[in-house]
Design a protein around this motif. Structure first.
Motif, PDB file in Angstrom:
ATOM      1  N   PRO A   5     107.186-110.234  -8.508  1.00 18.79           N
ATOM      2  CA  PRO A   5     106.101-109.292  -8.209  1.00 18.79           C
ATOM      3  C   PRO A   5     106.014-108.197  -9.268  1.00 18.79           C
ATOM      4  CG  PRO A   5     107.426-109.731  -6.259  1.00 18.79           C
ATOM      5  CD  PRO A   5     108.166-110.321  -7.424  1.00 18.79           C
ATOM      6  N   VAL A   6     104.790-107.748  -9.529  1.00 19.50           N
ATOM      7  CA  VAL A   6     104.538-106.739 -10.558  1.00 19.50           C
ATOM      8  C   VAL A   6     103.725-105.600  -9.950  1.00 19.50           C
ATOM      9  CG1 VAL A   6     103.542-106.279 -12.832  1.00 19.50           C
ATOM     10  CG2 VAL A   6     104.531-108.526 -12.337  1.00 19.50           C
ATOM     11  N   VAL A   7     104.125-104.368 -10.248  1.00 11.84           N
ATOM     12  CA  VAL A   7     103.344-103.189  -9.865  1.00 11.84           C
ATOM     13  C   VAL A   7     103.108-102.354 -11.115  1.00 11.84           C
ATOM     14  CG1 VAL A   7     104.256-103.154  -7.511  1.00 11.84           C
ATOM     15  CG2 VAL A   7     105.391-101.823  -9.293  1.00 11.84           C
ATOM     16  N   ASP A   8     102.042-101.548 -11.096  1.00 11.73           N
ATOM     17  CA  ASP A   8     101.778-100.694 -12.251  1.00 11.73           C
ATOM     18  C   ASP A   8     102.569 -99.392 -12.129  1.00 11.73           C
ATOM     19  OD1 ASP A   8     100.461 -99.163 -10.389  1.00 11.73           O
ATOM     20  OD2 ASP A   8      98.453 -99.524 -11.166  1.00 11.73           O
ATOM     21  N   SER A   9     102.334 -98.480 -13.029  1.00 13.58           N
ATOM     22  CA  SER A   9     103.104 -97.233 -13.048  1.00 13.58           C
ATOM     23  C   SER A   9     102.829 -96.357 -11.836  1.00 13.58           C
ATOM     24  CB  SER A   9     102.800 -96.448 -14.330  1.00 13.58           C
ATOM     25  OG  SER A   9     101.406 -96.182 -14.432  1.00 13.58           O
ATOM     26  N   ASN A  10     101.721 -96.627 -11.124  1.00 11.89           N
ATOM     27  CA  ASN A  10     101.379 -95.880  -9.913  1.00 11.89           C
ATOM     28  C   ASN A  10     101.717 -96.651  -8.642  1.00 11.89           C
ATOM     29  OD1 ASN A  10     100.284 -93.615 -11.307  1.00 11.89           O
ATOM     30  ND2 ASN A  10      98.415 -94.791 -11.702  1.00 11.89           N
ATOM     31  N   GLN A  11     102.555 -97.680  -8.774  1.00 11.18           N
ATOM     32  CA  GLN A  11     103.037 -98.480  -7.645  1.00 11.18           C
ATOM     33  C   GLN A  11     101.948 -99.340  -7.009  1.00 11.18           C
ATOM     34  OE1 GLN A  11     106.231 -98.662  -7.009  1.00 11.18           O
ATOM     35  NE2 GLN A  11     106.878 -96.981  -8.314  1.00 11.18           N
ATOM     36  N   ARG A  12     100.855 -99.582  -7.715  1.00 13.09           N
ATOM     37  CA  ARG A  12      99.817-100.466  -7.190  1.00 13.09           C
ATOM     38  C   ARG A  12     100.147-101.907  -7.561  1.00 13.09           C
ATOM     39  NH1 ARG A  12      96.187 -96.074  -8.690  1.00 13.09           N
ATOM     40  NH2 ARG A  12      96.050 -96.969 -10.782  1.00 13.09           N
ATOM     41  N   PRO A  13     100.118-102.825  -6.595  1.00  8.63           N
ATOM     42  CA  PRO A  13     100.517-104.212  -6.883  1.00  8.63           C
ATOM     43  C   PRO A  13      99.513-104.945  -7.759  1.00  8.63           C
ATOM     44  CG  PRO A  13      99.732-104.009  -4.625  1.00  8.63           C
ATOM     45  CD  PRO A  13      99.800-102.619  -5.171  1.00  8.63           C
ATOM     46  N   VAL A 139     105.810-104.352   3.709  1.00  7.67           N
ATOM     47  CA  VAL A 139     106.633-104.438   2.499  1.00  7.67           C
ATOM     48  C   VAL A 139     105.981-105.372   1.486  1.00  7.67           C
ATOM     49  CG1 VAL A 139     108.845-105.225   1.579  1.00  7.67           C
ATOM     50  CG2 VAL A 139     108.783-103.880   3.676  1.00  7.67           C
ATOM     51  N   PHE A 140     105.492-106.523   1.952  1.00  3.16           N
ATOM     52  CA  PHE A 140     104.817-107.457   1.047  1.00  3.16           C
ATOM     53  C   PHE A 140     103.593-106.809   0.402  1.00  3.16           C
ATOM     54  CE2 PHE A 140     106.387-111.392   3.599  1.00  3.16           C
ATOM     55  CZ  PHE A 140     107.642-111.237   3.033  1.00  3.16           C
ATOM     56  N   ALA A 141     102.877-105.995   1.169  1.00  3.09           N
ATOM     57  CA  ALA A 141     101.650-105.383   0.655  1.00  3.09           C
ATOM     58  C   ALA A 141     101.920-104.350  -0.429  1.00  3.09           C
ATOM     59  CB  ALA A 141     100.869-104.740   1.800  1.00  3.09           C
ATOM     60  N   THR A 142     103.160-103.877  -0.540  1.00  2.00           N
ATOM     61  CA  THR A 142     103.480-102.911  -1.592  1.00  2.00           C
ATOM     62  C   THR A 142     103.780-103.581  -2.927  1.00  2.00           C
ATOM     63  OG1 THR A 142     105.843-102.897  -1.021  1.00  2.00           O
ATOM     64  CG2 THR A 142     104.417-101.296   0.095  1.00  2.00           C
ATOM     65  N   ILE A 143     104.028-104.898  -2.929  1.00  2.00           N
ATOM     66  CA  ILE A 143     104.373-105.586  -4.178  1.00  2.00           C
ATOM     67  C   ILE A 143     103.455-106.769  -4.481  1.00  2.00           C
ATOM     68  CG2 ILE A 143     106.794-104.889  -4.196  1.00  2.00           C
ATOM     69  CD1 ILE A 143     107.523-107.497  -2.864  1.00  2.00           C
ATOM     70  N   PHE A 144     102.637-107.178  -3.514  1.00  2.00           N
ATOM     71  CA  PHE A 144     101.662-108.247  -3.736  1.00  2.00           C
ATOM     72  C   PHE A 144     100.266-107.730  -3.377  1.00  2.00           C
ATOM     73  CE2 PHE A 144     105.545-110.692  -2.708  1.00  2.00           C
ATOM     74  CZ  PHE A 144     105.615-111.518  -3.822  1.00  2.00           C
ATOM     75  N   PRO A 145      99.224-108.147  -4.107  1.00  2.00           N
ATOM     76  CA  PRO A 145      97.850-107.739  -3.754  1.00  2.00           C
ATOM     77  C   PRO A 145      97.318-108.574  -2.583  1.00  2.00           C
ATOM     78  CG  PRO A 145      97.819-109.110  -5.715  1.00  2.00           C
ATOM     79  CD  PRO A 145      99.273-108.917  -5.368  1.00  2.00           C
ATOM     80  N   ILE A 146      97.776-108.269  -1.384  1.00  2.00           N
ATOM     81  CA  ILE A 146      97.444-109.064  -0.206  1.00  2.00           C
ATOM     82  C   ILE A 146      95.961-108.913   0.130  1.00  2.00           C
ATOM     83  CG2 ILE A 146      97.963-109.477   2.219  1.00  2.00           C
ATOM     84  CD1 ILE A 146     100.252-110.116   0.284  1.00  2.00           C
ATOM     85  N   SER A 147      95.273-110.052   0.288  1.00  2.00           N
ATOM     86  CA  SER A 147      93.854-110.038   0.641  1.00  2.00           C
ATOM     87  C   SER A 147      93.588-110.635   2.013  1.00  2.00           C
ATOM     88  CB  SER A 147      93.041-110.809  -0.406  1.00  2.00           C
ATOM     89  OG  SER A 147      93.469-112.168  -0.469  1.00  2.00           O
ATOM     90  N   ASP A 148      94.495-111.483   2.518  1.00  2.00           N
ATOM     91  CA  ASP A 148      94.302-112.137   3.814  1.00  2.00           C
ATOM     92  C   ASP A 148      95.649-112.297   4.510  1.00  2.00           C
ATOM     93  OD1 ASP A 148      91.318-113.157   3.713  1.00  2.00           O
ATOM     94  OD2 ASP A 148      92.208-113.668   1.769  1.00  2.00           O
ATOM     95  N   ILE A 149      95.601-112.259   5.841  1.00  2.00           N
ATOM     96  CA  ILE A 149      96.792-112.473   6.666  1.00  2.00           C
ATOM     97  C   ILE A 149      96.460-113.534   7.701  1.00  2.00           C
ATOM     98  CG2 ILE A 149      98.444-111.436   8.266  1.00  2.00           C
ATOM     99  CD1 ILE A 149      97.848-108.732   6.958  1.00  2.00           C
ATOM    100  N   GLY A 150      97.296-114.557   7.782  1.00  2.00           N
ATOM    101  CA  GLY A 150      97.118-115.607   8.780  1.00  2.00           C
ATOM    102  C   GLY A 150      98.332-115.693   9.678  1.00  2.00           C
ATOM    103  N   ILE A 151      98.113-115.840  10.970  1.00  2.00           N
ATOM    104  CA  ILE A 151      99.219-115.885  11.924  1.00  2.00           C
ATOM    105  C   ILE A 151      98.903-116.900  13.009  1.00  2.00           C
ATOM    106  CG2 ILE A 151      98.259-113.970  13.283  1.00  2.00           C
ATOM    107  CD1 ILE A 151     101.163-113.116  13.867  1.00  2.00           C
ATOM    108  N   GLU A 152      99.926-117.625  13.431  1.00  2.00           N
ATOM    109  CA  GLU A 152      99.747-118.598  14.505  1.00  2.00           C
ATOM    110  C   GLU A 152      99.607-117.856  15.827  1.00  2.00           C
ATOM    111  OE1 GLU A 152     101.805-122.534  14.365  1.00  2.00           O
ATOM    112  OE2 GLU A 152     102.734-121.793  16.204  1.00  2.00           O
ATOM    113  N   ASP A 153      98.531-118.122  16.529  1.00  2.00           N
ATOM    114  CA  ASP A 153      98.206-117.399  17.762  1.00  2.00           C
ATOM    115  C   ASP A 153      98.987-118.001  18.926  1.00  2.00           C
ATOM    116  OD1 ASP A 153      96.937-115.507  19.326  1.00  2.00           O
ATOM    117  OD2 ASP A 153      95.266-116.842  19.802  1.00  2.00           O
ATOM    118  N   VAL A 154     100.142-117.409  19.220  1.00  2.00           N
ATOM    119  CA  VAL A 154     100.971-117.909  20.315  1.00  2.00           C
ATOM    120  C   VAL A 154     100.334-117.511  21.642  1.00  2.00           C
ATOM    121  CG1 VAL A 154     103.092-117.910  18.987  1.00  2.00           C
ATOM    122  CG2 VAL A 154     102.413-115.845  20.201  1.00  2.00           C
ATOM    123  N   LYS A 155     100.536-118.351  22.654  1.00  3.65           N
ATOM    124  CA  LYS A 155      99.934-118.129  23.965  1.00  3.65           C
ATOM    125  C   LYS A 155     101.022-117.840  24.994  1.00  3.65           C
ATOM    126  CE  LYS A 155      95.657-119.287  22.762  1.00  3.65           C
ATOM    127  NZ  LYS A 155      95.879-119.724  21.386  1.00  3.65           N
TER     128      LYS A 155
END
Length: 340
Positions: A5-13, A139-155
């Motif tokens: 993972p790469v971030v710039d000098s301002n901690q933006r992923p 935590v992932f969003a601080t080091i990766f440019p996250i655009s989408d989140i998918g989750i299994e919808d448990v019942k």
């Protein structure tokens, strides 16, 4: 292929890079290495040549004992991570409740109802499980440019004729809806059905899921999290990176006035809390004898702390001096199995 993972000098992923390129940047002074919750990252010291980011998705496969997470773009799979679920809160709350009830009956025959107490909400054990998912994605969003989140919808288990329970009163349903609303603050959330989406897509791609749910292989949980990320961003029909980092949350015991049972001298020592002699519990420190380890409990009378191994979690000592420990970083989970 492993990515950094790469971030710039301002901690933006920014978009991740390869290990070879990251090593070249570090040697030339263009980047500084650092760790974020055990994940090796680099921080650019110069202006990046390109700030364009691709769609990067996080897939989450919930589980009662283990959970799978995958960070993926259309071209590459950047990270597969498996976590041990937070499953100790229910027993801790039960012990706390029993102690409180016993104390109440000893001290007074009747305790007036206190109307200033909070009513409703999410049960602590349920909230702890869903809250951990939010912490991981943050935590992932601080080091990766996250655009989408998918989750299994448990019942949740439904009850015949229990309309109110089935729609709003199940702790699992209330907990997951709260989790979805919090994840929406990070990136758009897509909910997938365990059979119609995850299972059928896995069969179509020729991927198999292991029946050994407690194993740390890719086919245990991360295969489903990869499939959900694939459904959002697309890409090749199979993962080119199946390495898995297995991590376990560090348990920090809730603060108590004292332990239940007194010692030999009748002294009931303080127990629990998040600090040990001024050091954050779970934090990584460097000790002259034990090297890198994390902070555990404390001995208030002797002003000493206990240190634990980052690899196994076993206690290394109980009499370390806080002055001998150099604080390195805050930490909330340890790596059981690295990805490489």
């Amino acid at each position: 292929m492993q990515f950094v993972p790469v971030v710039d000098s301002n901690q933006r992923p920014l978009m991740p890079t390869t290990f070879a390129r990251a090593e070249h940047w570090i040697k030339s002074g263009k980047a500084t290495p650092f760790f974020r919750k055990g994940i090796f990252c680099v921080r650019l010291n110069v202006e990046p040549s390109n700030r364009h980011t691709q769609a990067v998705a996080v897939g989450i496969d919930p589980g009662s004992k283990r959970e799978g997470y995958t960070v993926k773009s259309k071209a590459h799979t950047y990270l597969n991570q498996q976590f041990h679920a937070v499953d100790w809160v229910k027993d801790s709350e039960e012990a706390s409740t029993n102690a409180r009830r016993a104390r109440r009956s000893r001290k007074t025959p009747y305790r007036p109802n206190r109307q200033n107490r909070k009513r409703g909400g999410i049960p602590p054990s349920t909230k702890a499980r869903w809250q951990f998912k939010i912490r991981v994605v943050k935590v992932f969003a601080t080091i990766f440019p996250i655009s989408d989140i998918g989750i299994e919808d448990v019942k949740a288990i439904t009850k015949k004729g229990g309309k109110r329970w089935n729609t709003s009163f199940s702790p699992l349903e209330v907990g997951k809806q709260w989790c979805y609303s919090e994840l929406e603050k990070i990136a758009p959330v897509t909910k997938f059905d365990g059979y119609n989406d995850t299972y059928l897509t896995r069969q179509e791609l020729g991927l198999k899921k292991s029946k050994a749910k407690l194993s740390n292989g890719f086919n245990a949980h991360c295969v489903d999290s990869w499939v959900m990320a694939y459904l959002m961003v697309g890409g090749d029909s199979g993962p080119e990176n199946t390495a898995v980092r297995e991590c376990k949350p560090i348990r920090i015991y809730r603060r108590q006035l004292h332990v239940f049972n007194p010692g030999k001298d009748g002294y009931r020592r303080p127990y629990g809390g998040s600090m040990s002699q001024g050091l954050k519990r779970g934090g990584i420190v460097k000790h002259p004898k034990y090297g890198k380890c994390y902070v555990g409990g404390e001995d208030v009378q002797k002003s000493r702390i206990s240190l634990h191994s980052l690899d196994t979690g076993k206690r290394l000592c109980q009499n370390a001096k806080p002055a001998d420990c150099k604080f390195l970083a805050y930490n909330s989970w340890r790596t059981v199995k690295p990805s490489f």
